[in-house]
Design a protein around this motif. Sequence first.
Motif, PDB file in Angstrom:
ATOM      1  N   ARG A   1       0.819  -1.254   0.157  1.00  0.00           N
ATOM      2  CA  ARG A   1       0.016  -0.107  -0.115  1.00  0.00           C
ATOM      3  C   ARG A   1       0.801   1.216   0.003  1.00  0.00           C
ATOM      4  N   ALA A   2       1.973   1.217   0.920  1.00  0.00           N
ATOM      5  CA  ALA A   2       2.716   2.497   1.007  1.00  0.00           C
ATOM      6  C   ALA A   2       3.494   2.621  -0.669  1.00  0.00           C
ATOM      7  N   SER A   3       4.050   1.688  -1.056  1.00  0.00           N
ATOM      8  CA  SER A   3       4.631   1.707  -2.373  1.00  0.00           C
ATOM      9  C   SER A   3       3.547   2.476  -3.268  1.00  0.00           C
ATOM     10  N   ALA A   4       2.451   1.838  -3.546  1.00  0.00           N
ATOM     11  CA  ALA A   4       1.425   2.087  -4.544  1.00  0.00           C
ATOM     12  C   ALA A   4       1.114   3.625  -4.208  1.00  0.00           C
ATOM     13  N   GLU A   5       0.993   3.997  -2.976  1.00  0.00           N
ATOM     14  CA  GLU A   5       0.591   5.617  -2.736  1.00  0.00           C
ATOM     15  C   GLU A   5       1.637   6.293  -3.234  1.00  0.00           C
ATOM     16  N   GLN A   6       2.939   6.041  -2.902  1.00  0.00           N
ATOM     17  CA  GLN A   6       4.159   6.779  -3.186  1.00  0.00           C
ATOM     18  C   GLN A   6       4.002   7.011  -4.820  1.00  0.00           C
ATOM     19  N   PHE A   7       3.965   5.769  -5.566  1.00  0.00           N
ATOM     20  CA  PHE A   7       4.074   6.226  -7.015  1.00  0.00           C
ATOM     21  C   PHE A   7       2.777   6.838  -7.591  1.00  0.00           C
ATOM     22  N   CYS A   8       1.517   6.684  -6.855  1.00  0.00           N
ATOM     23  CA  CYS A   8       0.244   7.377  -7.332  1.00  0.00           C
ATOM     24  C   CYS A   8       0.633   8.885  -6.987  1.00  0.00           C
ATOM     25  N   LYS A   9       1.349   9.394  -6.085  1.00  0.00           N
ATOM     26  CA  LYS A   9       1.484  10.680  -5.565  1.00  0.00           C
ATOM     27  C   LYS A   9       2.613  11.320  -6.644  1.00  0.00           C
ATOM     28  N   LEU A  18      -4.238  -7.203  -3.248  1.00  0.00           N
ATOM     29  CA  LEU A  18      -3.916  -6.057  -3.973  1.00  0.00           C
ATOM     30  C   LEU A  18      -5.012  -4.973  -4.191  1.00  0.00           C
ATOM     31  N   GLN A  19      -6.214  -5.443  -4.419  1.00  0.00           N
ATOM     32  CA  GLN A  19      -7.191  -4.575  -4.666  1.00  0.00           C
ATOM     33  C   GLN A  19      -7.647  -3.837  -3.200  1.00  0.00           C
ATOM     34  N   ASN A  20      -7.434  -4.570  -2.290  1.00  0.00           N
ATOM     35  CA  ASN A  20      -7.703  -3.984  -0.755  1.00  0.00           C
ATOM     36  C   ASN A  20      -6.456  -2.968  -0.524  1.00  0.00           C
ATOM     37  N   CYS A  21      -5.418  -3.041  -1.419  1.00  0.00           N
ATOM     38  CA  CYS A  21      -4.210  -2.098  -1.127  1.00  0.00           C
ATOM     39  C   CYS A  21      -4.386  -0.752  -2.135  1.00  0.00           C
ATOM     40  N   GLY A  22      -5.516  -0.988  -3.028  1.00  0.00           N
ATOM     41  CA  GLY A  22      -5.612   0.164  -3.674  1.00  0.00           C
ATOM     42  C   GLY A  22      -5.256  -0.005  -5.145  1.00  0.00           C
ATOM     43  N   ILE A  23      -4.598  -1.018  -5.379  1.00  0.00           N
ATOM     44  CA  ILE A  23      -4.184  -1.399  -6.570  1.00  0.00           C
ATOM     45  C   ILE A  23      -5.193  -1.942  -7.714  1.00  0.00           C
ATOM     46  N   GLU A  24      -5.489  -1.159  -8.671  1.00  0.00           N
ATOM     47  CA  GLU A  24      -6.575  -1.460  -9.739  1.00  0.00           C
ATOM     48  C   GLU A  24      -6.094  -2.129 -11.137  1.00  0.00           C
ATOM     49  N   LEU A  25      -4.825  -2.137 -11.316  1.00  0.00           N
ATOM     50  CA  LEU A  25      -4.272  -2.768 -12.570  1.00  0.00           C
ATOM     51  C   LEU A  25      -3.266  -3.784 -12.161  1.00  0.00           C
ATOM     52  N   ALA A  26      -3.517  -5.055 -13.046  1.00  0.00           N
ATOM     53  CA  ALA A  26      -2.736  -6.185 -12.559  1.00  0.00           C
ATOM     54  C   ALA A  26      -2.779  -7.234 -13.834  1.00  0.00           C
ATOM     55  N   GLN A  27      -1.754  -8.070 -13.893  1.00  0.00           N
ATOM     56  CA  GLN A  27      -1.468  -9.201 -14.957  1.00  0.00           C
ATOM     57  C   GLN A  27      -0.813 -10.215 -14.191  1.00  0.00           C
ATOM     58  N   GLY A  28      -0.946 -11.382 -14.911  1.00  0.00           N
ATOM     59  CA  GLY A  28      -0.564 -12.685 -14.247  1.00  0.00           C
ATOM     60  C   GLY A  28      -1.089 -13.930 -14.788  1.00  0.00           C
ATOM     61  N   TRP A  29      -0.602 -14.839 -14.247  1.00  0.00           N
ATOM     62  CA  TRP A  29      -1.281 -16.402 -14.713  1.00  0.00           C
ATOM     63  C   TRP A  29      -2.594 -16.600 -14.122  1.00  0.00           C
ATOM     64  N   LEU A  30      -3.144 -15.707 -13.051  1.00  0.00           N
ATOM     65  CA  LEU A  30      -4.520 -15.692 -12.670  1.00  0.00           C
ATOM     66  C   LEU A  30      -5.289 -15.216 -13.872  1.00  0.00           C
ATOM     67  N   TYR A  31      -5.062 -14.223 -14.551  1.00  0.00           N
ATOM     68  CA  TYR A  31      -5.774 -13.680 -15.700  1.00  0.00           C
ATOM     69  C   TYR A  31      -5.568 -14.438 -17.141  1.00  0.00           C
ATOM     70  N   ALA A  70       0.302  -4.415 -10.826  1.00  0.00           N
ATOM     71  CA  ALA A  70       0.782  -5.555 -10.272  1.00  0.00           C
ATOM     72  C   ALA A  70       0.994  -6.689 -11.252  1.00  0.00           C
ATOM     73  N   GLU A  71       2.246  -7.107 -11.077  1.00  0.00           N
ATOM     74  CA  GLU A  71       2.707  -7.960 -12.242  1.00  0.00           C
ATOM     75  C   GLU A  71       3.046  -9.466 -11.546  1.00  0.00           C
ATOM     76  N   GLY A  72       2.712 -10.478 -11.811  1.00  0.00           N
ATOM     77  CA  GLY A  72       2.874 -11.807 -11.331  1.00  0.00           C
ATOM     78  C   GLY A  72       1.703 -12.221 -10.463  1.00  0.00           C
ATOM     79  N   VAL A  73       0.383 -11.804 -10.581  1.00  0.00           N
ATOM     80  CA  VAL A  73      -0.713 -12.141  -9.762  1.00  0.00           C
ATOM     81  C   VAL A  73      -1.088 -13.529 -10.450  1.00  0.00           C
TER      82      VAL A  73
END
Length: 90
Positions: A16-24, A43-56, A31-34
């Motif tokens: 969450r802290a990393s994502a907030e800093q980048f958003c600022k 990740l969604q709970n941390c506020g990250i809206e975009l992701a890619q990985g084997w899940l998708y 998020a890569e590798g989900v």
Amino acid sequence: MIRNADKGAPFAAAIRASAEQFCKLGCKVLAEGVETAAQHDALQNCGIELAQGWLYGKPAAVASLPARPQTTQRRVRKTISKELARTEAH
């Protein structure tokens, strides 16, 4: 970091802290590798809206992808335009 996204509060706080800093800084966070639904949810709970990985979906060569119909292209353009407008408003 993504591998441990669903492993508890310390990992979530770091993500969450990393994502907030980048958003600022005006960056979009992807998020890569989900690989699991639990990682996706964390990740969604941390506020990250975009992701890619084997899940998708599995990686694929561009040549093997089906052609997109015009309606899909319009939908994608409309979604991107909305997202850009939302980002510029912040």
